[in-house]
Structure formats: structure tokens, C-alpha cells
Design an enzyme around this catalytic site. Structure first.
Site, PDB file in Angstrom:
ATOM      1  CE1 TYR A  60      33.745  16.657  30.297  1.00 52.66           C
ATOM      2  CE2 TYR A  60      34.869  15.038  28.932  1.00 52.66           C
ATOM      3  CZ  TYR A  60      34.913  16.076  29.840  1.00 52.66           C
ATOM      4  OH  TYR A  60      36.113  16.543  30.283  1.00 52.66           O
ATOM      5  CB  SER A  61      27.508  10.241  28.215  1.00 54.33           C
ATOM      6  OG  SER A  61      26.270   9.742  27.760  1.00 54.33           O
ATOM      7  N   PRO A 119      37.579  10.173  25.567  1.00 56.58           N
ATOM      8  CG  PRO A 119      38.537   8.504  26.899  1.00 56.58           C
ATOM      9  CD  PRO A 119      38.875   9.753  26.109  1.00 56.58           C
ATOM     10  CB  CYS A 120      31.958  10.541  25.426  1.00 57.63           C
ATOM     11  SG  CYS A 120      31.315   8.859  25.159  1.00 57.63           S
ATOM     12  CG  ASN A 121      33.411   6.616  29.562  1.00 60.18           C
ATOM     13  OD1 ASN A 121      34.110   7.000  28.628  1.00 60.18           O
ATOM     14  ND2 ASN A 121      33.210   5.343  29.820  1.00 60.18           N
TER      15      ASN A 121
END
Length: 359
Positions: free
Chosen positions: A82-83, A78-80
Site C-alpha cells: 500500500y506504500s 503490513p504496508c508494503n
């Protein structure tokens, strides 16, 4: 191949397409995602996937050690956190530490290779500490450790009709005499990745799945009528009653029309008014089928779930053709087949030389 954080299957379909193109026999073993509609989509579209092999479960509860042994592993953790759009909490966020479940797979299964995917913001989160830590743990995982090949891919350079930058880390087990090289975009230089071609060749017919249109209010239609291709709600010449009452930062993708002769801007999976990606000519948001075209999913790929669920699945997925480019290079590396590659010293590497040497 096993897969965590599988999403609807963009990574898996790209891998299967690459296997067919390179003569590799790739078999689905297991996959996990937390959302039921997403898992249903994966089962409906990925060769070999069944309700028994695709588990809808929080990864924290997924019995990794009980899954069958695999020789290949993929995970788009999941990129949440790191976005660059968001609080950018990195390792300190709710989702930031979830990469560690991929490390657990490597520790237990010792696959020959892995492919990990995340947003470009990963390289800078926590002042760069997060990415260095993740690279270190991936390199040291398993019985033998892994040689790492991190790269910041611009997917529009690899046949995807969308400007989408993503970090891909390919890992090859250190005891294997295989050297992966980042594929050169020159392989894909002749492809037309314009939004116009993606959405009109062939035309997106009304009988295609996931092609329901979003109802637009009269005000939104009027606003779009004043926005030219490539413009958004903040740089277009809008009458006063159509301007957005937003203070502070203005996001360039709000009510932004596509430019027909360029790749689309990044398709996202969530967001309120103005974030649905807008046609360059018609005053409307794109359908999910059209968004899927921009993510390089074939029209035969049918998404399951509600319209909002499908929007989220499409936006969060790894573009099929982007994944296919990476897996094609990986499988050719294992086959000993030559292919044009980027010189590692000149590539857009997202790790320092020190990190790469240590890996």
C-alpha cells in the site's frame, strides 16, 4: 490486549503509556510478529511480554483461535503493497490481503475495541477499492460488528518529531455505548517537535544502546559537505563528480539532510545508499538511536538484533507518541472522560461519507 504484526512494540508501548495516564489497567495477553529480533525487542521492552506470549511465526500459521480471549486488539498490518514508494499492488500483492488475519481475530475474540494502522497510500490503492473492502470487512466482523473511526493522522501534530502520515482505524463494538472521537492536535500544539530538540535535548550520548555510527565513504562525506540543511542530492548545488547518475524519478529523501528547526522527514526501515537520514550539521547518517528518537522511542527502549535489523525495526514501527495519542483518546472514551476532539465533518477523513455511514 492482543496484537498481530506487533513490530518492536511502538503501538504497545504507546497503549501502555496511555493506560497509565488515564487510569486504565492494560494487560498484555499475546503478540505475534514474523521476525525473531523484532520479537526479542518486544519481549525486552513491553510490560508483561514474555517469550511464551510473544510468538515469532508467519501470521498465516499463527493459531489465532487458540489464543486467550482479549478485550482490546491492535494490528499494524503490513504496508508494503500500500506504500506509495514501491509497486503499490494493494490487495493484489503478497502482503495486501494480510489485513484479513486481523478480521479473523475480531470474528473469534469479539474485543471491545481495536486499533489498526497503515500507510496513507492505503486509501488510494486499487483505485480506492482496497480501503473500501477493508472497512466493510472490519465493520461487519465479529458477533456485533464495529463502528469505525478512520482518520489520516499527521503524527508531527501529535508530539512526534517527524513528518509521518498514517491511517489509523479505531473500531468500537456496536453494542457498546461508547463513541470515540479523533483527538484534536490542539492538545499537543505547544510541543517542540523539531529535529534539533529531538536529537539534542538531552544529547544522544555514545553510551546509549543502538548508537553505533555508520561508516561513511570519503565521497559520501564530500557530497554531504555540499548539501545544506533541508536539501537533498538532487536540489543541492553539487559539483559534477558528486552528482548521482539517476535517470527518471528522483527521490527527495536521497542524501537529504534534516532541517534542525523542522520535524524530520519520514524515517524508513530499508533502502540503500542515501536513505539513512542525515544530520543537518555533521556529514553523516543518523545512528539507530537517533532514528529511534525521531520515532519517539525513549532511550531506555533497547532494540535487539544486528544494526541493519534495528534500522528496519525502527523504520517500520508505529511512533510511540502517535500511538499514545490515539489510545489516550480511546481510553478516555471508554472512561467517559471528555477531551478536545476534531469535528468529524471537518476532519481529514480517509473514507467517504457513504463508507462511514455504512460502517
Amino acid at each position: 490486549m492482543g496484537e498481530l504484526f506487533s513490530g518492536p512494540g511502538g503501538m504497545a508501548l504507546g497503549a501502555h503509556n496511555a493506560a497509565l495516564a488515564t487510569g486504565v489497567e492494560l494487560m498484555h495477553a499475546w503478540a505475534n510478529d514474523y521476525d525473531q529480533s523484532t520479537c526479542d525487542t518486544y519481549v525486552a521492552n513491553i510490560p508483561g511480554a514474555t517469550q511464551a506470549t510473544v510468538t515469532c511465526q508467519n501470521v498465516r500459521d499463527y493459531p489465532i483461535e487458540q489464543q486467550s480471549k482479549v478485550s482490546g486488539f491492535a494490528f499494524g498490518f503490513p504496508c508494503n503493497d500500500y506504500s506509495l514508494v514501491g509497486e503499490w499492488r494493494g490487495l493484489d500483492g503478497k502482503y495486501g490481503p494480510l489485513y484479513s488475519y486481523g478480521v479473523r481475530v475480531l470474528d473469534h475474540h469479539n474485543p471491545d475495541w481495536f486499533v489498526a494502522e497503515n500507510v496513507s497510500g492505503l486509501q488510494s490503492a486499487n483505485a480506492g477499492r482496497a480501503f473500501r473492502l477493508i472497512l466493510d470487512e472490519l465493520a461487519e466482523a465479529g458477533e456485533f460488528g464495529y463502528r469505525l473511526y478512520p482518520h489520516l493522522y499527521s503524527f508531527e501534530e501529535y508530539g512526534v518529531p517527524q513528518k509521518r502520515k498514517r491511517i489509523i482505524v479505531v473500531g468500537v463494538r456496536k453494542d457498546l455505548d461508547v463513541d470515540f472521537r479523533v483527538p484534536s492536535p490542539a492538545l499537543y500544539a505547544g510541543l517542540d517537535v523539531s529535529a534539533r530538540t529531538a536529537l539534542t535535548v538531552p544529547p544522544v550520548g555514545g553510551n546509549l544502546a543502538n548508537n553505533e555510527r555508520t561508516r561513511q565513504s570519503a565521497q559520501v562525506v564530500e557530497r554531504l559537505d555540499h548539501i545544506r540543511p533541508g536539501e537533498n542530492a538532487f536540489n543541492a548545488d553539487l559539483p559534477a563528480h558528486l552528482r548521482l547518475n539517476v535517470k527518471g524519478a528522483t527521490i527527495s529523501q536521497i542524501y537529504r539532510r534534516l532541517h534542525p528547526n523542522e520535524p524530520a522527514y519520514t524515517v524508513t526501515g530499508s533502502g540503500g545508499g542515501g536513505t539513512h537520514v542525515y544530520h543537518w550539521d555533521e556529514s553523516r547518517a543518523l545512528t539507530n538511536r537517533e532514528r529511534a528518537r525521531l520515532q519517539s522511542f525513549p532511550d531506555t527502549f533497547v532494540f535487539k538484533g544486528t544494526k541493519e535489523s534495528v534500522r528496519r525495526q525502527v523504520g517500520m514501527a508505529v511512533p510511540v507518541k502517535g500511538a499514545e495519542a490515539v489510545f489516550t483518546a480511546l481510553f478516555r472514551s471508554f472512561n467517559g472522560q471528555p477531551y478536545p476532539a476534531i469535528d468529524a465533518n471537518l476532519a481529514h477523513l480517509v473514507a467517504s461519507d457513504r463508507n462511514l455511514a455504512r460502517a
